[in-house]
Design a protein around this motif. Structure first.
Motif, PDB file in Angstrom:
ATOM      1  N   VAL A   1      -5.851  25.030 -95.900  1.00  0.00           N
ATOM      2  CA  VAL A   1      -4.448  24.857 -95.549  1.00  0.00           C
ATOM      3  C   VAL A   1      -4.420  24.339 -94.114  1.00  0.00           C
ATOM      4  N   ILE A   2      -3.847  23.173 -93.923  1.00  0.00           N
ATOM      5  CA  ILE A   2      -3.874  22.537 -92.608  1.00  0.00           C
ATOM      6  C   ILE A   2      -2.467  22.518 -92.042  1.00  0.00           C
ATOM      7  N   PRO A   3      -2.163  23.449 -91.114  1.00  0.00           N
ATOM      8  CA  PRO A   3      -0.829  23.476 -90.510  1.00  0.00           C
ATOM      9  C   PRO A   3      -0.774  22.615 -89.260  1.00  0.00           C
ATOM     10  N   ASP A   4       0.416  22.093 -88.992  1.00  0.00           N
ATOM     11  CA  ASP A   4       0.617  21.407 -87.729  1.00  0.00           C
ATOM     12  C   ASP A   4       0.713  22.417 -86.599  1.00  0.00           C
TER      13      ASP A   4
ATOM     14  N   GLY B   1      -7.098  18.788-104.841  1.00  0.00           N
ATOM     15  CA  GLY B   1      -7.014  20.237-104.667  1.00  0.00           C
ATOM     16  C   GLY B   1      -7.730  20.787-103.458  1.00  0.00           C
ATOM     17  N   ASP B   2      -8.276  19.919-102.608  1.00  0.00           N
ATOM     18  CA  ASP B   2      -9.082  20.396-101.490  1.00  0.00           C
ATOM     19  C   ASP B   2      -8.229  20.834-100.311  1.00  0.00           C
ATOM     20  N   LYS B   3      -7.178  20.064 -99.975  1.00  0.00           N
ATOM     21  CA  LYS B   3      -6.380  20.345 -98.783  1.00  0.00           C
ATOM     22  C   LYS B   3      -4.898  20.279 -99.112  1.00  0.00           C
ATOM     23  N   VAL B   4      -4.140  21.131 -98.426  1.00  0.00           N
ATOM     24  CA  VAL B   4      -2.685  21.023 -98.411  1.00  0.00           C
ATOM     25  C   VAL B   4      -2.236  21.009 -96.956  1.00  0.00           C
ATOM     26  N   PHE B   5      -1.355  20.081 -96.606  1.00  0.00           N
ATOM     27  CA  PHE B   5      -0.837  19.940 -95.251  1.00  0.00           C
ATOM     28  C   PHE B   5       0.560  20.550 -95.206  1.00  0.00           C
ATOM     29  N   VAL B   6       0.780  21.462 -94.259  1.00  0.00           N
ATOM     30  CA  VAL B   6       2.047  22.178 -94.200  1.00  0.00           C
ATOM     31  C   VAL B   6       2.677  22.040 -92.818  1.00  0.00           C
ATOM     32  N   ASP B   7       4.002  22.017 -92.796  1.00  0.00           N
ATOM     33  CA  ASP B   7       4.720  21.915 -91.517  1.00  0.00           C
ATOM     34  C   ASP B   7       6.211  22.065 -91.801  1.00  0.00           C
ATOM     35  N   TYR B   8       6.976  22.252 -90.742  1.00  0.00           N
ATOM     36  CA  TYR B   8       8.424  22.161 -90.828  1.00  0.00           C
ATOM     37  C   TYR B   8       8.832  20.734 -90.470  1.00  0.00           C
TER      38      TYR B   8
END
Length: 204
Positions: free
Chosen positions: A181-184, A112-119
């Protein structure tokens, strides 16, 4: 696990048995020496290669591009070198090269610490049933670091309203908000060093 044909595995085992190789392999046995032992032919001078090898570094870069597959790369290689490697051996050699590029860094993620998001970089065609018009949609993907639990959805654009809306639906799907939330990239920025919402709790 390796993605190669069963017949290829059996052939390699038979070749190994024929030259007296057993597992584990000797530590001093290099990849080139192993290949020579398994695939050399009578009349072929030691140290020479029977088939033309492609530029593995270039192929590794090409493979990272959207819609590029091993099969496409192999077909292009065989078109240039009709007597080149078969598909299974080609894939095996390319994977071996990729594994030698750099060591893999293992990352530990708390639940639950990080979520990686991108297209995803790929688009899917959507057909309007009434008009027959085809419109391409973007694929948004969010992955939890610890579990790799994944949420994905199609949106029309990568613009800010769709970007934020996808995050809202992501958190609803996960039934919670991670610490980071870690976006590219951030839409319109392409560098993406800052989460565009206060849900992250801090800058990334």
């Amino acid at each position: 696990m390796l993605g190669i044909a069963r017949s290829t595995v059996q052939d390699n085992l038979q070749r190994a048995a024929a030259v007296g190789l057993t597992w584990p392999l000797p530590g001093e046995l290099t990849d080139d020496a192993l290949e020579h032992k398994l695939f050399s032919r009578n009349g072929v001078r030691q140290g020479t290669r029977r088939r033309t090898k492609p530029n593995w570094a270039d192929l590794a870069v090409e493979l990272k591009k959207p819609s590029v597959t091993l099969l496409i790369l192999w077909e292009e290689y065989r078109e240039a070198h009709p007597d080149g490697y078969g598909y299974s051996r080609f894939c095996e050699l390319l994977r071996g090269f990729q594994q030698r590029l750099s060591p893999t860094m293992r990352q530990e993620h708390a639940a639950g610490d990080k979520v990686f998001v991108d297209y995803s970089g790929k688009k899917i065609p959507i057909v309007d049933r009434k008009t027959g018009e085809i419109r391409e949609a973007e694929i948004f993907v969010a992955v939890l670091g610890a579990s790799s639990y994944t949420f994905a959805e199609a949106t029309w654009t990568q613009m800010l309203p769709d970007w934020i809306g996808s995050h809202v639906r992501t958190f609803r799907f996960f039934n919670g908000v991670p610490r980071l939330v870690i976006p590219d990239f951030v839409p319109g920025n392409k560098i993406g060093i800052l989460c565009p919402t206060p849900l992250c709790g801090e800058r990334i």
